[in-house]
Design a protein around this motif. Structure first.
Motif: not given
Lengths: 141, 687, 140
Positions: B400-405, B415-419
């Protein structure tokens, strides 16, 4: 010659599975190596596996602008397996291989490719060690 | 009076006449506190407490490093003072100094008159040594381990080459002292012809500086190297400053420094600084030239079940035509990985948490100015179980990750993402051992993997080019970084065969392919992983005891046209050593490679007889059908000389680089200063 | 300054010889006297102790001692010098003392060991043979 299943009864799988303690890692590459060896061999304490990894890098595919496009991580691992109680050496060997990665303009992408190549080198060396142990285990006792 | 220990004398026969003198004859040996004298006959005169020694005699000092050989000598009983006639002094079994007379005082100073010093073997068939230094007087100071020459004349093959009124050289046992090191000559049509004269300055026991001025025509350069050992670490810095008119800035310089320190609780601090004044400087002057300069501070700790790292890094690309402002050149990173054996479910759980920030100087919106800060985590659990001969491995993972651009409108600011992943791997290895101890191992492997990503895609900073080899054939995710995830349902199929003969031929062949239920178009042509069915992977390893080792990895499709093939060969015997690599990569715009790349690199060395060795190295680009680098070396070494001549040409050009040919000659005399790094050869007179 | 050579000063061999021992047997036919048991022979400042000593008289019947043979471990001392050996033979006419059987001669700080030693008592010089070992010098 008659092939026997390694993990079947009387196979060398019984001799090495959950029997070996791999020596402590001292670098990130060795950390990945120990992780892979423990994934494939399990953990135990009847035998001690010591290893020394000698690694070099080779710059390849240097184009006319002197840009290095491809880099090989070359690893040679020499290992020794000793019986825990007596310290008697039951097997020694040397395995070697290389993994490669491409360089790109972005230093971040290049560094992450380098680390990935380093992880793959650890896995490739560990798998070759496991193959050698399976081949040599019959003569350990 | 100062009490002097007695000297012991052994002989076949001792005659004493009168009360004060004793004559010993027949294999006479005298020992005194470690120094040893051996002679035919010795007369000891009690009244003067000295020995008159009839040769041929040898006197070895207590350290064993100095051996005197003479026909006649008068020595004090404690062997510390004396005069030897037509004698030779041999230092550390290497440097021989012949002299008409040798005066040895206080066991420390030795004066050699009309002396000839050389470490070359002198035999009947060729009495003149390759090189020798004649001097009116040579003084050897055993304590300082120095040799002082007066009116020294350097001769090569008996021909006088140069003359020095005063000269000081270290004796062969001296490890470390301030003084000149072996000079070398280099000529290059860019930097001109230069004589490099390194001067080593010792700063106490734990630090030193080496200053190497380039004396010559064309450009002026000074190289510097500083080294220091500290109680819990070490520091080394090398650099150079040059003045030339090859570019518009008159002064050019570089500095590479790195240090590492042990911190408490098993942490290590690594520091590195790399800076250069302009892009072409390193390549032009032949210093080692990375494509990208990397300066960082990193704290890390490695334990059996835990890896921790925190680092701040500053990059600077030296590639031609690249604007560093648009590259993520400032990176902050921290990670911790833990491997745990959960009690209930067994197996191994690997938990990773990492935070990374990429910062670009440029503020232009989009690819050129984007800055990203991300936190990602992964849990990977795997457990293996044998069922009869089958080894099954169940694996589940969650990334999982949270990205700040920032400064890139095409991506949401956060952006949040889960795999999630799940996989089953089955192995059925079979083994056979022949009577002669050769063992064969066949292992079919099949793995079924499912993964899917939920959430939006973050900017891709670290997963540009994907490699495919036997190490990641069965991995859950082949993308190098974490900004892109491998998704979909796929079957990884492999078969490996190994033949292991201890001491003989060892062969390992692994083949594999990836079959996908649907093509998600995640991979470029050049990776070999694209399409519903990937390229076939073939990895071959071949070795014969420790002399030959060949490794090849190829990716090709069913029509046998190759996506890539990389070969590495290392072959060594007692007279030769060859290392060669061949690399072929097909053209792939996805990997920014407009046309294919095919390069052969070769580096070989062959020992000719009587001390000569020849070396050849080149790098050939098949696409442009030309060499990018070529070089020849010729070396000669014997017991007293170590010489290497090299000529190499670099054909690469760029806006700051032109092709250049460079010559190099290094000559170092053996017998002065310790440490010949194994190039010494002992030679004895034949016949 | 180290003295080597036995006693340094010439030895006067005309002084009377005094012998003490536990037992004495005389052999008329050979004209030999055999002393046994802690035999001590003294002549001037030369003293010899031995297990057994055989005195051989001259054949001209004038009661002169021609030879002294000592066996069973011999210690000869004179002034600061001493010499010991397995056995010894002193020939009065030539004033040659021969010691054999791991001989050890000590003169002050200097010691010489060897297989056999011959000393000319009158001239004060002599030689030691057979893998000789000596310690020189070592003045205080």
């Amino acid at each position: 010659c008659n092939f026997q299943p390694v993990y079947g009864p009387g196979g060398s799988g019984e001799i090495i599975r959950n029997q070996i303690r791999v020596a402590d890692p001292a670098s990130r590459l060795e950390f990945e190596l120990v992780a892979r060896l423990e994934d494939r061999l399990g953990t135990g304490s009847n035998y001690m596996l010591d290893y020394v990894i000698d690694r070099t890098t080779r710059n390849l595919a240097i184009d006319e602008d002197a840009v290095i496009n491809r880099i090989n991580l070359v690893g040679t691992l020499t290992f020794t397996v000793r019986e825990a109680g007596t310290g008697r050496t039951v097997q020694t060997g040397e395995v070697s291989t290389f993994t490669s990665y491409a360089t790109t303009e972005s230093p971040v992408a290049t560094e992450s490719a380098r680390r990935d190549a380093e992880d793959r080198l650890a896995i490739a060396l560990a798998d070759q060690v496991v193959t050698r142990l399976i081949a040599g285990a019959a003569s350990w006792s | 009076a100062q009490t002097t220990a007695p000297a012991t004398l052994i002989a076949d026969n001792i005659r004493f006449n009168g009360s004060t003198s004793v004559t010993a004859r027949g294999a006479v040996e005298v020992f005194f506190e470690g120094s040893r004298l051996r002679a035919e006959s010795i007369t000891y005169d009690g009244s003067t407490d000295n020995l008159r020694v009839q040769g041929p005699l040898t006197l070895v000092d207590e350290s064993g490093n100095a051996v005197f050989v003479a026909d006649f000598a008068e020595l004090s009983a404690d062997l510390q003072n004396g005069v030897l006639q037509s004698a030779r002094l041999v230092l550390d079994r290497q440097l021989q100094i012949a002299a008409t007379e040798i005066v040895h005082t206080d066991g420390r100073y030795t004066q050699l008159y009309q002396a000839v010093a050389s470490s070359c073997e002198v035999c009947f068939d060729h009495p003149t040594p390759l090189w020798e230094i004649r001097a009116r007087r040579i003084i050897h100071d055993a304590e300082e381990q120095q040799l002082y020459f007066e009116n020294a004349q350097f001769r090569v093959l008996g021909v006088p080459v140069f003359f020095l009124p005063r000269m000081r050289m270290p004796d062969p046992t001296l490890e470390r002292a301030t003084g000149f090191l072996a000079p070398s000559v280099s000529a290059d049509d860019l930097t001109g012809t230069q004589l490099l004269v390194p001067y080593f300055i010792e700063l106490g026991d734990h630090a030193d500086i080496t200053v190497t001025p380039w004396i010559g025509v064309g450009t002026q350069t000074v190289e510097l190297r500083y080294r220091q050992a500290i109680r819990n670490g070490e520091l080394e810095a090398e650099g150079a400053v040059s003045w030339d008119d090859l570019t518009n800035n008159a002064t050019r310089a570089y500095l590479f420094a790195d240090a590492s320190f042990e911190l408490p609780r098993a942490f290590t601090l690594d520091l590195q600084l790399q800076a250069v004044s302009d892009r072409g400087y390193l390549t032009t002057y032949g210093f080692n030239d990375p494509d990208t300069l990397e300066s960082y501070a990193r704290v890390s700790r490695v334990r059996r079940d835990e890896y921790v790292e925190a680092s701040g890094t500053l990059y600077e690309s030296l590639r031609d035509g690249v604007d560093n402002d648009t590259l993520p050149t400032r990176v902050a990173h921290a990670e911790i990985t833990r491997r745990i054996t959960p009690d209930l479910i067994g197996g191994t759980l690997t938990a990773t948490l990492e935070g990374t920030g990429f910062y670009r100087y440029s503020t232009i919106d989009g690819d050129d100015g984007r800055d990203v800060f991300r936190v990602t985590g992964a849990l990977d659990w795997r457990r293996s179980q044998t069922f009869g001969g089958l080894m099954a491995t169940f694996e589940g993972a969650l990334h999982g990750g949270v990205y700040n651009t920032q400064q890139d409108a095409t991506f949401g600011s956060t952006v949040y993402r889960l795999t999630p992943y799940s996989a089953v791997e089955l192995r059925y290895p079979m083994q056979a051992t022949t009577a002669t101890g050769v063992s064969h191992l066949i292992e079919p492997i099949a793995q079924l993997v499912w993964s899917n990503t939920f959430g939006d895609a973050p900017p891709n900073e670290d997963s540009f080019i994907v490699e495919f080899d036997e190490a990641n054939l069965f991995s859950l995710d082949r993308l190098p970084g974490s900004d892109r995830r491998e998704t979909g349902t796929r079957a990884n199929i492999g078969l490996s065969y190994s033949r292991i003969a201890p001491g003989g031929w060892t062969v390992g062949v692994g083949a594999g392919v990836v079959l996908r239920r649907e093509d998600e178009g995640q991979f470029t042509e050049g990776s070999g992983l694209n399409g519903l069915q990937s390229d076939f992977l073939m990895a071959t390893h071949l070795s014969f005891s420790d002399q030959l080792s060949v490794a090849n990895r190829s990716l090709f499709d069913s029509a046998l046209n190759f996506t890539s093939s990389e070969l590495s060969l290392a072959w060594s015997g007692d007279r030769h050593e060859v290392i060669s690599t061949y690399t072929f990569l097909e053209a792939d715009l996805g990997e920014l490679r407009a046309d294919p790349l095919a390069e052969l690199a070769f580096d070989g060395e062959y020992a000719l007889n009587s001390g000569w060795d020849a070396g050849l190295n080149f790098r050939y680009d098949f696409m442009d059908n030309e060499a990018t680098r070529a070089g020849v070396t010729l070396g000669y070494r014997n017991e007293c000389l170590d010489m290497e001549f090299s000529v190499s040409r670099r054909y690469t050009t760029s806006s700051t680089l032109e092709p250049a040919t460079s010559f190099g000659l290094t000559v170092s005399l053996a017998g002065f200063g310790a440490g010949r790094e194994g190039r010494s050869v002992s030679r004895s007179c034949r016949g | 300054q180290v003295d080597i050579g036995f006693g340094g000063v010439a030895f006067d061999d005309r002084q009377p010889v005094e012998v003490t021992a536990d037992g004495l047997t005389l052999d008329q036919t050979t004209g030999e006297a055999i002393f046994t048991g802690n035999v001590i022979v003294v002549q001037g400042d030369l003293r010899m102790a031995a297990g057994a000593v055989r005195i051989v008289y001259g054949t001209q019947g004038n009661q002169d001692v021609s030879e002294v043979i000592a066996t069973g471990g011999v210690l000869v001392t004179r002034g600061a010098d001493a010499a010991e050996g397995g056995s010894a033979r002193y020939d009065v006419a030539s004033a040659l003392l021969t010691l054999s059987g791991n001989v050890l001669v000590t003169q002050g700080p200097t010691a010489i060991s060897g297989d056999s030693m011959v000393v000319n008592m009158r001239a004060g010089n002599g030689s030691v043979d057979g893998r000789v070992r000596t310690v020189l010098g070592g003045t205080d």
